[in-house]
Motif scaffolding. Structure first.
Motif, PDB file in Angstrom:
ATOM      1  N   GLN A 122     -69.510  12.091  -2.082  1.00 27.92           N
ATOM      2  CA  GLN A 122     -68.514  13.065  -1.659  1.00 27.92           C
ATOM      3  C   GLN A 122     -69.173  14.337  -1.113  1.00 27.92           C
ATOM      4  O   GLN A 122     -68.726  14.896  -0.108  1.00 27.92           O
ATOM      5  N   HIS A 180     -67.375  20.491  -2.544  1.00 29.81           N
ATOM      6  CA  HIS A 180     -65.919  20.357  -2.581  1.00 29.81           C
ATOM      7  C   HIS A 180     -65.257  21.729  -2.477  1.00 29.81           C
ATOM      8  O   HIS A 180     -64.303  21.920  -1.700  1.00 29.81           O
ATOM      9  N   TYR A 204     -68.698  15.919   2.752  1.00 32.17           N
ATOM     10  CA  TYR A 204     -68.285  17.276   3.123  1.00 32.17           C
ATOM     11  C   TYR A 204     -69.218  17.873   4.163  1.00 32.17           C
ATOM     12  O   TYR A 204     -68.768  18.531   5.115  1.00 32.17           O
ATOM     13  N   GLN A 214     -58.249  18.498  -1.176  1.00 32.70           N
ATOM     14  CA  GLN A 214     -59.102  19.683  -1.046  1.00 32.70           C
ATOM     15  C   GLN A 214     -58.627  20.875  -1.872  1.00 32.70           C
ATOM     16  O   GLN A 214     -59.388  21.790  -2.131  1.00 32.70           O
ATOM     17  N   TYR A 239     -61.991   9.307   0.338  1.00 35.66           N
ATOM     18  CA  TYR A 239     -61.849  10.410  -0.610  1.00 35.66           C
ATOM     19  C   TYR A 239     -61.389   9.928  -1.982  1.00 35.66           C
ATOM     20  O   TYR A 239     -60.945  10.718  -2.814  1.00 35.66           O
TER      21      TYR A 239
END
Length: 456
Positions: free
Chosen positions: A431, A323, A435, A172, A423
């Motif tokens: 992705q 992200h 999230y 992250q 991930y």
């Protein structure tokens, strides 16, 4: 008698008596054997050379592939160029071919993806099987994350923990975009969010601008995020220069009695640091910590709400907006506050009486319970840590057994996520979908992969 041509020869022909013709046959047989071995040796040398060259090509392709993966995670338009650059170094390098297949699936070119996945370097690998199953399920699934989850289950939960084909996990704290390049076309709210995102590496030129932004913002989560970034800043005296402005604006917005336990704890620690350099807890501090527990909520804005706000700001401004929005959610959780509470409690143990230790233990248990209610992985982990230390200080065995069980449960969830390689899959749409689900309820998200409940 043995038919082995080697064993039919005399053990030491040079000393055994033999006739001329017999001796000539022996030499002839040895010569033929030697001539027969020569191609084998030559082939072995060629094989070794080819293997070495292939290894060298793949060694050059490996870093290019990981770099290309970040472009693909970001859904950057030049991702394909970087993938092909890696494949020019090694046209059969399986990790780069897997990236190409992912890029083709992301672009909606399923036929090309299936062709790439049929390459001898990829065919029949668990990674290729999952992508093929995902491609089959995607059109009829309500979301790409559900299609991935169902594909993983249908294949028997393959373990991608040690996959040599998938890129490194997308952590992250990795920036998949250049915030400075987006700054000029950003509005005021977006500029402040961009500054907070990169505040830990802020240069002097942005100091005065962001200091003014602190005075204008009404977002408590962004100020908590700024507090996290300032405290971990790695360049010059960032903490000394910017922390006063962050604290001043937080006090203006929350008043003398903050309505969130997170912010109240933040002020408590700063007051403690100013009052006593040792910053160890005494009986008065324990009374203050107990009083703070009367504040009903941990933080003012939920993870989901903050994620949506940040994603809306970054959408169209940064690559991989989800992200970077998730990075902001992590910072707004204020993870350093809980860990500071753990460290101070452990350091203070020896100067507290037995009764005070048990009192502190009960307080930590309650703080851990409050943090765990937020249901994100970071907060669940922090809550368990607080309760573990609390059970040790209070010496309450049932509590300790409970927290150990919860810790093992969390570990099993983490392992399930790692097995699915959640991930590590370089599929931008997947992705981004991940999230959103994690912001909504990361607790249920992890449990589903561990076989408990449904996917949120």
């Amino acid at each position: 008698m043995s038919n082995d041509p080697i064993r039919s020869e005399p053990a030491t022909p040079e000393v055994e008596p033999s006739s001329g013709p017999q001796r000539r046959r022996t030499r002839r047989q040895l010569l033929l054997w030697a001539l027969g071995l020569t191609p084998i040796l030559a082939g072995g040398g060629l094989t070794t050379f080819r293997w070495k060259r292939k290894a060298e090509e793949e060694a050059r392709a490996a870093p290019l592939t990981q770099a290309a993966a970040y472009y693909l995670f970001a859904n950057h338009p030049e991702a394909g160029i970087h993938i092909e650059k890696a494949l020019r170094e090694s046209s059969t390098y399986a990790p780069a071919l897997l990236l190409r297949a992912c890029a083709e699936l992301e672009a909606g070119n399923e036929a090309a993806a299936r062709s790439t996945l049929a390459h001898t370097s990829l065919r029949d690998t668990p990674e290729a099987k999952l992508l093929l199953e995902l491609a089959t399920r995607r059109p009829d699934s309500p979301s790409v994350r559900q299609a991935f989850f169902d594909a993983w289950k249908a294949l028997g939960h393959p373990d991608f923990t040690k996959s040599a084909l998938l890129p490194e996990p997308l952590e992250q704290d990795i920036l998949l975009a250049d915030p400075e390049a987006s700054y000029e076309r950003a509005n005021e709210a977006q500029r402040f969010a961009l500054n907070v995102l990169t505040l830990d590496s802020c240069h002097k030129k942005c100091l005065f601008e962001i200091d003014g932004q602190f005075m204008k913002t009404t977002s408590v989560p962004l100020l908590v995020s700024s507090h996290e970034q300032v405290n971990r800043g790695s360049e010059w005296n960032l903490r000394e220069l910017m922390l006063p402005s962050v604290l001043y604006r937080l006090r203006e917005l929350t008043g003398p009695s903050p309505r969130s336990l997170q912010v109240a704890l933040l002020f408590f620690f700063h007051a403690l640091d100013e009052r006593r350099p040792s910053a160890l807890f005494n009986r008065g501090d324990l009374a203050t910590l107990e009083k703070l527990l009367s504040i009903p909520e941990w933080k003012p804005v939920s993870n989901e709400q903050h994620f949506r706000e940040m994603r809306a700001l970054f959408d169209g401004l940064l690559d991989a907006p989800g992200h970077h929005a998730w990075r902001m959610v992590f910072l707004a959780q204020g993870p350093s506050l809980g860990m500071k509470l753990v460290r101070r409690a452990q350091a203070s143990k020896d100067q507290l009486t037995d009764d005070e230790q048990q009192w502190l233990g009960r307080l930590l248990w309650e703080y851990g319970k409050r943090v765990s209610q937020e249901r994100s992985h970071v907060e669940l982990d922090l809550g368990i840590r607080l309760q573990r230390v609390g059970s040790e200080l209070s010496r309450h065995v049932p509590d300790k057994e409970e927290v150990v069980d919860r810790w093992m449960e969390l570990v099993s969830w983490e392992q399930a996520m790692a097995r699915a390689g959640c991930y590590r899959w370089p599929l931008p749409s997947l992705q981004e979908d991940f999230y959103a689900a994690r912001a909504r309820d990361e607790d249920s998200w992890m449990k589903a992969f561990a076989g408990v409940g449904t996917l949120p």
